[in-house]
Design an enzyme around this catalytic site. Structure first.
Site, PDB file in Angstrom:
ATOM      1  CD  GLU A   1      -2.874  -1.127   2.382  1.00  0.00           C
ATOM      2  OE1 GLU A   1      -2.504  -0.560   3.426  1.00  0.00           O
ATOM      3  OE2 GLU A   1      -3.948  -1.734   2.283  1.00  0.00           O
TER       4      GLU A   1
ATOM      5  CB  CYS B   1       3.124   7.597   3.168  1.00  0.00           C
ATOM      6  SG  CYS B   1       3.672   6.365   4.339  1.00  0.00           S
TER       7      CYS B   1
ATOM      8  CB  CYS C   1       7.362  -4.800   8.745  1.00  0.00           C
ATOM      9  SG  CYS C   1       8.656  -3.943   9.670  1.00  0.00           S
TER      10      CYS C   1
ATOM     11  CB  CYS D   1       6.055  -1.679  16.132  1.00  0.00           C
ATOM     12  SG  CYS D   1       7.697  -1.205  15.575  1.00  0.00           S
TER      13      CYS D   1
ATOM     14  CB  CYS E   1       2.901  -1.688  13.667  1.00  0.00           C
ATOM     15  SG  CYS E   1       3.042  -1.582  11.880  1.00  0.00           S
TER      16      CYS E   1
ATOM     17  CB  CYS F   1       2.784   6.576  11.040  1.00  0.00           C
ATOM     18  SG  CYS F   1       4.336   5.917  11.575  1.00  0.00           S
TER      19      CYS F   1
END
Ligand code: SF4
Length: 337
Positions: A89, A102, A109, A113, A116, A330
């Site tokens: 995305e 962005c 990933c 985190c 996230c 984010c």
């Protein structure tokens, strides 16, 4: 066959020299690709037939497919399908100072985190240079306008795909390429300390943002596993070195999580940590998702936190909330893997 969009200018100059052509051919090819946006070698009429035939043999003019767009006020989230069926995305945002994009740097990933959404899918692979370049090109084509700012803050940890990310920046920044000024490009990391040192030595004018999210190791360990590998002391040391070598200001991202990291004590601890540093803090109201238990800090807590930082002479802003409408914020893009 390599994508033509994966070549930096230096790499293209080298390529042309191996086929006995002059370096200026690289500028000509960049001009067709990035200024004129031509997607067929045969139409590049200042390249001779021999060069065109060789390019067709060695390189591919590829694209990535827009599968879905999800729009809100001043924001649009794009879902792309890559050549191998993986999905990523990117989020486009309209600001009064320009249009920012962005982009994602990895499929999934590994940084884990806790807050996230993107990190729920483990890293499947790094994005190639062309897959990052094409996020920019396809979206510019879609909106029929030029993007002014790039943020590497989508799915993935950019410093975990260091070489490709740096080459992407070279293509985007090249005045004959996409031509976005280095100061309009921001690379964000959750704190891979050795890469911060490496990045410092590149002496680029690109902005560095650190996803900090906690003012001490105890709290950071709870929400960001990377801090078990690199302590806050080590991280701050690397950032102080970056500031002193580059003389550039660093941005600290701080996601506001209800009753986790938004207390007065946390704010005061953060002030102590950042005192005297050339930096500014971006407070990010958390974008809640149904899959993750964290809650967004109440506005009153965000304002209190903001005031404490201000009173302690720390430059601070609260990020405008684009994302709520389209789950775009984010660390909160989804990988539809
Ligand atoms: S916040 Fe960034 S680094 Fe952390 S898991 Fe999500 S995508 Fe990875």
């Amino acid at each position: 066959m390599n994508s033509v969009y994966s070549y930096t200018k230096e790499e293209l100059i080298k390529y042309f020299s191996t086929i006995g052509e002059k370096p200026f051919k690289a500028d000509q090819l960049y001009d067709w690709l990035y200024k004129k946006r031509v997607t067929d070698f045969k139409l590049m009429n200042n390249l001779n037939k021999k060069v065109i035939a060789k390019l067709e043999e060695d390189m591919l003019i590829d694209n990535i497919k827009i599968l879905k767009k999800d729009s809100g006020k001043d924001v649009c989230k794009y879902l792309f399908e890559l050549f191998d069926g993986e999905k990523i995305e990117a989020v486009l945002m309209y600001h009064d100072y320009g249009i920012s994009l962005c982009i994602s740097t990895q499929v999934g990933c590994n940084m884990g985190c806790a807050f996230c959404e993107s990190g729920r899918l483990k890293k499947r692979r790094n994005l190639l240079v062309n897959e990052m370049v094409l996020q920019v090109l396809e979206i510019e084509k879609d909106i029929n306008a030029r993007i002014s700012h790039i943020v590497l803050m989508g799915i993935g940890e950019p410093f975990d795909n260091y070489d490709n990310v740096l080459n992407f920046i070279k293509v985007v920044n090249d005045s004959k390429g996409i031509d976005i000024g280095a100061r309009h490009i921001t690379i964000s990391t959750c704190g891979i300390v050795p890469k911060i040192y490496e990045f410092t030595n590149e002496k680029l004018q690109v902005n560095l943002a650190i996803s900090l999210h906690a003012p001490n190791d105890r709290l950071r360990n709870q929400i960001m596993p990377i801090s078990k590998a690199y302590s806050l002391d080590e991280l701050m040391e690397s950032i102080k070195n970056y500031i002193s070598v580059t003389n550039r200001r660093v941005t600290f991202e701080y996601i506001m999580l209800d009753n986790i990291n938004d207390s007065k004590e946390c704010a005061l601890e953060l002030c102590k940590l950042l005192r005297g540093m050339n930096c500014y803090v971006n407070l990010i109201p958390y974008n809640e998702t149904e899959n993750i238990g964290f809650k967004r800090s109440k506005n009153v807590k965000i304002n209190e936190f903001y005031d404490i930082l201000k009173k302690n002479s720390i430059s601070v802003t609260v990020r405008r909330e684009f994302g709520g409408l389209v789950s775009a914020a984010c660390g909160q893009l989804r990988s539809h893997g």
